[in-house]
Design an enzyme around this catalytic site. Structure first.
Site, PDB file in Angstrom:
ATOM      1  N   LYS A 171       0.927  -1.229  -0.048  1.00 35.82           N
ATOM      2  CA  LYS A 171      -0.059   0.026  -0.091  1.00 35.82           C
ATOM      3  C   LYS A 171       1.020   1.063   0.064  1.00 35.82           C
ATOM      4  O   LYS A 171       1.290   1.678   1.068  1.00 35.82           O
ATOM      5  CB  LYS A 171      -0.866   0.046   1.036  1.00 35.82           C
ATOM      6  CG  LYS A 171      -1.925   0.952   1.314  1.00 35.82           C
ATOM      7  CD  LYS A 171      -1.498   2.422   2.002  1.00 35.82           C
ATOM      8  CE  LYS A 171      -2.610   3.512   1.875  1.00 35.82           C
ATOM      9  NZ  LYS A 171      -1.998   4.613   1.228  1.00 35.82           N
ATOM     10  N   SER A 225       4.848   7.770   9.904  1.00 35.26           N
ATOM     11  CA  SER A 225       4.858   8.550  10.987  1.00 35.26           C
ATOM     12  C   SER A 225       4.688   7.669  12.412  1.00 35.26           C
ATOM     13  O   SER A 225       4.132   6.672  12.295  1.00 35.26           O
ATOM     14  CB  SER A 225       3.845   9.665  10.959  1.00 35.26           C
ATOM     15  OG  SER A 225       2.418   8.903  10.892  1.00 35.26           O
ATOM     16  N   GLU A 246       9.278   1.287  10.856  1.00 29.68           N
ATOM     17  CA  GLU A 246      10.314   2.214  10.581  1.00 29.68           C
ATOM     18  C   GLU A 246       9.780   3.670  10.664  1.00 29.68           C
ATOM     19  O   GLU A 246       9.213   3.965   9.906  1.00 29.68           O
ATOM     20  CB  GLU A 246      10.773   2.160   9.099  1.00 29.68           C
ATOM     21  CG  GLU A 246      11.335   0.684   9.078  1.00 29.68           C
ATOM     22  CD  GLU A 246      12.899   0.396   9.379  1.00 29.68           C
ATOM     23  OE1 GLU A 246      13.603   1.674  10.076  1.00 29.68           O
ATOM     24  OE2 GLU A 246      13.693  -0.661   9.282  1.00 29.68           O
ATOM     25  N   CYS A 280      13.655  10.289   6.771  1.00 33.35           N
ATOM     26  CA  CYS A 280      13.781  10.176   8.118  1.00 33.35           C
ATOM     27  C   CYS A 280      14.936  10.011   9.081  1.00 33.35           C
ATOM     28  O   CYS A 280      14.943  10.526  10.136  1.00 33.35           O
ATOM     29  CB  CYS A 280      13.184   8.712   8.153  1.00 33.35           C
ATOM     30  SG  CYS A 280      14.070   7.343   7.250  1.00 33.35           S
ATOM     31  N   GLU A 379       9.972  16.269  14.547  1.00 34.81           N
ATOM     32  CA  GLU A 379      10.554  16.047  13.114  1.00 34.81           C
ATOM     33  C   GLU A 379       9.517  17.009  12.286  1.00 34.81           C
ATOM     34  O   GLU A 379       8.548  16.748  12.217  1.00 34.81           O
ATOM     35  CB  GLU A 379      10.205  14.666  13.108  1.00 34.81           C
ATOM     36  CG  GLU A 379      10.683  14.081  11.716  1.00 34.81           C
ATOM     37  CD  GLU A 379      10.047  12.683  11.363  1.00 34.81           C
ATOM     38  OE1 GLU A 379       8.948  12.572  11.340  1.00 34.81           O
ATOM     39  OE2 GLU A 379      11.162  12.030  10.602  1.00 34.81           O
TER      40      GLU A 379
HETATM   41  P1  NAD Z   1       2.286   8.344   7.376  1.00 27.30           P
HETATM   42  O1  NAD Z   1       2.388   7.574   8.633  1.00 27.30           O
HETATM   43  O2  NAD Z   1       1.304   9.692   7.197  1.00 27.30           O
HETATM   44  O3  NAD Z   1       1.912   7.492   6.320  1.00 27.30           O
HETATM   45  C1  NAD Z   1       2.698   6.463   6.112  1.00 27.30           C
HETATM   46  C2  NAD Z   1       1.751   5.501   5.432  1.00 27.30           C
HETATM   47  O4  NAD Z   1       0.773   5.045   6.151  1.00 27.30           O
HETATM   48  C3  NAD Z   1       0.969   5.684   4.019  1.00 27.30           C
HETATM   49  O5  NAD Z   1       1.007   5.068   2.863  1.00 27.30           O
HETATM   50  C4  NAD Z   1      -0.306   6.200   4.618  1.00 27.30           C
HETATM   51  O6  NAD Z   1      -1.345   6.324   3.651  1.00 27.30           O
HETATM   52  C5  NAD Z   1      -0.603   4.978   5.578  1.00 27.30           C
HETATM   53  N1  NAD Z   1      -1.778   5.352   6.671  1.00 27.30           N
HETATM   54  C6  NAD Z   1      -1.905   6.396   6.946  1.00 27.30           C
HETATM   55  N2  NAD Z   1      -2.876   6.345   8.043  1.00 27.30           N
HETATM   56  C7  NAD Z   1      -3.106   4.865   8.182  1.00 27.30           C
HETATM   57  C8  NAD Z   1      -3.884   4.001   8.931  1.00 27.30           C
HETATM   58  N3  NAD Z   1      -4.869   4.658   9.955  1.00 27.30           N
HETATM   59  N4  NAD Z   1      -3.746   2.799   9.021  1.00 27.30           N
HETATM   60  C9  NAD Z   1      -3.155   2.240   8.181  1.00 27.30           C
HETATM   61  N5  NAD Z   1      -2.110   3.031   7.326  1.00 27.30           N
HETATM   62  C10 NAD Z   1      -2.361   4.226   7.376  1.00 27.30           C
HETATM   63  O7  NAD Z   1       3.614   8.851   7.069  1.00 27.30           O
HETATM   64  P2  NAD Z   1       3.903   9.823   5.818  1.00 27.30           P
HETATM   65  O8  NAD Z   1       3.570  11.207   6.161  1.00 27.30           O
HETATM   66  O9  NAD Z   1       3.822   9.252   4.735  1.00 27.30           O
HETATM   67  O10 NAD Z   1       5.651   9.731   5.816  1.00 27.30           O
HETATM   68  C11 NAD Z   1       6.475  10.589   6.744  1.00 27.30           C
HETATM   69  C12 NAD Z   1       6.913   9.735   7.986  1.00 27.30           C
HETATM   70  O11 NAD Z   1       7.721   8.482   7.558  1.00 27.30           O
HETATM   71  C13 NAD Z   1       8.037  10.725   8.694  1.00 27.30           C
HETATM   72  O12 NAD Z   1       7.799  10.609  10.134  1.00 27.30           O
HETATM   73  C14 NAD Z   1       9.114   9.795   8.458  1.00 27.30           C
HETATM   74  O13 NAD Z   1      10.276   9.887   9.178  1.00 27.30           O
HETATM   75  C15 NAD Z   1       8.797   8.535   8.280  1.00 27.30           C
HETATM   76  N6  NAD Z   1       9.945   7.637   7.448  1.00 27.30           N
HETATM   77  C16 NAD Z   1      10.546   6.742   8.067  1.00 27.30           C
HETATM   78  C17 NAD Z   1      11.537   6.007   7.571  1.00 27.30           C
HETATM   79  C18 NAD Z   1      12.535   4.866   8.254  1.00 27.30           C
HETATM   80  O14 NAD Z   1      12.990   4.015   7.693  1.00 27.30           O
HETATM   81  N7  NAD Z   1      12.460   4.939   9.677  1.00 27.30           N
HETATM   82  C19 NAD Z   1      11.657   6.190   6.137  1.00 27.30           C
HETATM   83  C20 NAD Z   1      10.809   7.180   5.646  1.00 27.30           C
HETATM   84  C21 NAD Z   1       9.997   7.915   6.206  1.00 27.30           C
END
Ligand code: NAD
Length: 480
Positions: A171, A225, A246, A280, A379
């Protein structure tokens, strides 16, 4: 028109609904993606389950490895097309997007080589017993991806899962589906059996939530997140499935007086400006020993002043941020920093020819007297760096660890003993000494401590994460 990939076929959503896709550099809609629902997730999970007991599950580890290698080569042969999609979708400068696609290909290459190299073991036990510990795939694996490095995070978790013989349902983030859909199409072209790799697009609260709560999945890899990570872990707990989280970071550079000035300022500035700070692992705090503080800040300021922001094809230091919400968020933090009284030491520039409707923000270097600003805790996920002075080694370590996160960090000093002491005392999953790099490092185990998550991806350890052991105890004694 981009479509989902389910059971070896391109598909619209069952509902027929779509979501608009916006170019971050212009704010304009340029295509749509299917808005999937729980029904599409059901179809994808069912297809993945069938693949495991069908053609995909029958392949030997060697055959799986060869398929992964073919996909890696296919990705390389379509690299420019994929990079253009990735850049248009996310706003990345085209050079960054091109690099991401190379890393994606490298993931498939690396895990192609790993597929047949994870062996079990035998354990000496009682007389007339043979004990084998074998490795098995987990089953249907769910992969929920973020928008900041879609191709890289796809490569990272999906290639390792497939190498171990799992089936995958992916997804992607609403703002970053195009490269993922295309990779799934390429996988079919090189011969991946139907259902081995499925992509369901849509909203997080619809597709993401129903996938993570699905009763027939066996594993979740989530990158995103902390807020959503907590929901994922709760959903995983309900079905007793394992998850790798992650999550975000607030990584620190600890810079000592004896730092090599020719390397550090450039690398530190690049580590927060690249990908417009939406990384991240971005080093978003720089802790500088007091003796060199002013000089080091001046060198960092030079780097920030030279940073230029433009559209993807202008290919400058960085592109726009991904969407309106992210634009508002980064600007809110910049204003908050100013309101808190932090000093702006330098700003980058936005190219005059960019669209007024694009989501462009200026890379900004702040200076704080103490480590007590909100900008040093949250962040921001933008090109915002805060510099703070410290005095002793102990204080440098204490400040580096003074956030809820623990993803990455760096220590900058020529003193060998100090390099080791500080690297070992910093609470993070990866520590650089006299260097810094986000992404890449396909071979290197990666993942968070504290609120940055748990579980490990990259390297061989991911093959262990994405499989399980079975212990077979065989009594071979005679009846008498
Ligand atoms: P997000 O948590 O908003 O979304 C991540 C994914 O989760 C998306 O595909 C989103 O559609 C999905 N999602 C949203 N609500 C959901 C729910 N209720 N149930 C299941 N899935 C759901 O994060 P983002 O804004 O897309 O990405 C940014 C974040 O990702 C930052 O915090 C960043 O640090 C983190 N990140 C971490 C790493 C790592 O390797 N540690 C790598 C890249 C990004």
């Amino acid at each position: 028109m981009p479509e989902m990939v389910i059971n070896g076929e391109r598909k619209a959503s069952v509902s027929g609904q779509t979501l608009e896709v916006i170019n971050p550099a212009t704010g304009e809609v340029f295509t749509t993606i299917p808005r999937g629902t729980a029904e599409d997730v059901n179809l994808a999970v069912k297809a993945a389950r069938q693949a495991l007991s069908g053609a995909w599950g029958q392949l030997t580890a060697v055959e799986r490895g060869r398929l992964l290698l073919k996909l890696s080569q296919k990705i390389l042969s379509c690299a420019e097309e994929l990079a253009q999609l990735e850049a248009q979708d996310t706003g990345k400068a085209i050079t960054t997007a091109r690099n991401d696609i190379q890393v994606l290909a490298r993931y498939f290459e690396f895990y192609a080589g790993g597929a047949d190299k994870i062996h079990g073991e035998t354990i000496p036990f009682l007389n007339e017993y043979a004990v084998q510990v074998i490795r098995e795939p987990l089953g249907v694996t769910a992969h929920i991806l973020p928008w900041n490095y879609p191709a890289q995070t796809f490569g990272r978790s999906v290639s390792a899962a497939l190498a171990m013989g799992n089936a995958a349902v992916v997804k992607p983030a609403e703002d970053a589906c195009l490269s993922i859909i295309r990779i799934a199409e390429l996988a079919l072209e090189v011969g991946f059996p139907a259902g081995a790799l499925n992509v369901v697009t849509g909203l997080g609260e619809e597709v993401g939530a129903s996938l993570s709560a699905h009763e027939d999945i066996n594993f979740i890899s989530f990158t995103g997140s902390g807020e959503v990570g907590a929901l994922i872990q709760a959903a995983a707990a309900k079905n007793a499935v394992k998850c790798v989280l992650e999550l975000g970071g607030k990584s620190a550079h600890v810079v000592f007086d004896d730092v090599n000035l020719a390397i550090a300022p450039k690398m530190i500035a690049r580590g927060i400006i690249a990908n417009t700070g939406q990384t991240c692992t971005a080093g978003s705090r720089v802790l500088i020993q007091r003796g060199i503080f002013d000089r080091f800040v001046a060198l960092l300021a030079e780097e920030f002043k030279q940073a230029q922001v433009g559209s993807q094809e202008m290919d400058l230091s960085c592109g726009p941020v991904v969407n309106q919400a992210q634009f508002n968020r980064v600007n809110k933090y910049i204003e908050m920093g100013k309101a808190e009284g932090l000093k702006v030491a330098a700003e980058g520039t936005i190219h005059p020819d960019v669209s007024e409707k694009g989501f462009f923000v200026k890379p900004t270097l702040f200076v704080a007297d103490k480590h007590d600003s909100q900008l040093l805790q949250d962040e921001i996920f933008g090109p915002v760096l805060v510099a703070v002075p410290f005095d002793t080694e102990e204080e440098g370590i204490q400040l580096a660890n003074a956030t809820q996160y623990g993803l990455m960090g760096a220590v900058w000093t020529e003193n060998g003993g100090r390099q080791q002491r500080v690297a070992r005392a910093m609470q993070a999953g990866q520590i650089y000494i006299n260097g810094f790099g986000a992404g890449g490092g396909v071979e290197l185990p990666f993942g968070g401590m504290k609120r940055s998550g748990h579980g490990r991806e990259k390297g061989f350890v991911a093959l262990e994460e994405m499989s399980t052991t079975k212990t077979i105890i065989h009594y071979y004694g005679k009846a008498d």
